[in-house]
Enzyme design. Structure first.
Site, short mmCIF file in Angstrom:
data_model
loop_
_atom_site.label_atom_id
_atom_site.label_comp_id
_atom_site.label_asym_id
_atom_site.label_seq_id
_atom_site.Cartn_x
_atom_site.Cartn_y
_atom_site.Cartn_z
CG MET A 69 -75.20 -69.85 -81.61
SD MET A 69 -74.70 -71.09 -80.41
CE MET A 69 -73.09 -71.51 -81.05
CB CYS A 70 -74.33 -66.34 -85.91
SG CYS A 70 -75.73 -65.37 -86.49
CD GLN A 71 -71.91 -72.94 -84.32
OE1 GLN A 71 -70.73 -73.24 -84.31
NE2 GLN A 71 -72.85 -73.71 -83.83
#
Lengths: 280, 280
Positions: free
Chosen positions: A1-3
């Site tokens: 998951m990118c943030q």
């Protein structure tokens, strides 16, 4: 998951506290192992740091902590590669010049089959859907407006383009020209506006607290926007699914929120990311 | 006096040795107190560091030393502000995207009354003659060539534009797209091509030596270009006044040198800078 992490303030502010929590998600408390990037506006200029080392272990991130850069607008991104190979050219935030201003853009999500016609003004250098979306957005804005339009016209245009692009998939993004910061949620995006009276905040990912009263003046207004809340003891607001907001000097000054608003649960947001094998 | 430093190689190379000597000129052995900038190409991407602290004392410069970034093309600039206020937006090297490639540009000199018509594709963000020259150069190239032309056509076009711009004053510059590096001298610019058999080099500004044989392979070819030679025991070549060269993989592949060539003495070059109150 990118943030994603963003900051928009009415006075140059040090983002180190938020960045510390955020960067911990890059390799220590979460699984972002593909590098990170952060861009700071300073006046009309931009200071841009990219690293292909995980942010938790990056000497560039160490420098950012040590240097305590003050900025009114910041956009940062921790990357879990889903589209395009991991390379510097694919590292967010991306930067271009439009209307004599630098623009920064960071995205998490996945745009399926998004290959717009190559523009006249803006071409992608890397091979991510994200950079293509940014170039497309600028191309359309620049074509429509030879100079920067007024706030209403700008917001309306970004709103239309956002609706157009999000048809292709998940499109959580932030974009700034150093004055405005646009934030759009397809799934998860939260924000907080800190202003007087300032209290103490405690990072979720780290055993670190800060007493904002000690490092601010009563007139300061600081909006922090992040994929997930960064602090435990503050009330973060969530953007609705498909909501677009525009921050200016620490306030939301324009907003386009679907009625009735739908708020995605954190687990659901993470599940969507897992299900399509892409970033949230 | 501003100073320029460039590197163009056939294999990703660490510029730390040259940069150490160069950055010493920013506040210790010379008088560059207005900040510095350095851009490294890595593949198609660019890592860009700007600092408004003198390079000899900059934590960003410390990071660059510690990080040992390897790059095939580097452009660096130490700035003594002569045009425009000292700000991040005015710090070289400047970066723009053209033909789907990032381009970097750094200049030392002074262009008098250089205010070309505002372009369609490229606008300056800061207020330096240097950024205007870069934007003008790209604007003309982009207008003439919708895509990157072949090497000959590109060199000819840059040559013509250089001649046009240098009519306005001192125009020492370097420009690169990550493949080619253009270098042009109005006054002082020197270069060296290091290749096998590699020897030892000793920095002029610092009590530091390096044995290149220990850190290279026999096929490496590394061109270093700088305002003034950086090492004491190597033979540097000088660019003639008004000479333009194009480096590719560590070699000069195109050259436009006035006949007969005139080589400016170091003292004369420095005197010109002092006389007009601007950078060399």
């Amino acid at each position: 998951m990118c943030q994603l992490l963003g900051m928009n303030c009415n006075t140059p502010t040090d983002i180190v506290f938020s960045f510390e929590g955020f960067r911990r998600r890059g390799g220590l408390t979460d699984h972002h192992a593909d590098g990170f990037g952060i861009g700071f506006f300073e006046g009309r200029g931009v200071r841009l740091f990219h690293d292909d080392k995980p942010s938790a272990h990056s000497p560039v991130a160490d420098l950012i902590r040590a240097y305590q850069i003050k900025s009114e607008n910041v956009i940062a991104h921790i990357r879990k590669a889903t589209q395009g190979q991991t390379s510097l050219a694919n590292t967010h935030p991306f930067m271009r010049e439009m209307w004599g201003e630098y623009w920064l853009f960071a995205h998490n999500g996945h745009l399926k089959n998004f290959f717009p016609e190559i523009g006249q003004y803006y071409h992608a250098v890397g091979n991510t859907d994200s950079e293509r979306a940014f170039c497309y957005m600028l191309e359309q804005l620049r074509t429509r407006f030879p100079e920067r339009p007024d706030t209403d016209a700008l917001f309306e245009a970004v709103k239309e383009l956002t609706k157009e692009i999000r048809e292709y998939g998940l499109f959580n993004f932030m974009m700034s020209n150093g004055d405005y910061l646009f934030a759009h949620a397809s799934t998860l995006l939260h924000y907080i506006v800190r202003k007087a009276p300032f209290g103490e905040a405690h990072l979720l990912d780290d055993d670190v607290s800060i007493d904002f009263a000690a490092v601010t003046t009563p007139n300061d207004k600081v909006a922090v926007i992040a994929t997930l809340p960064l602090t435990a003891n503050e009330q973060w607001s969530q953007l609705a699914v498909d909501e677009l907001v525009m921050f200016y000097q620490g306030d939301i000054v324009r907003r386009d929120r679907p009625e009735p608003p739908v708020y995605m649960g954190t687990e659901e947001g993470l599940e969507i990311a897992r299900a399509v094998g892409v970033s949230v």
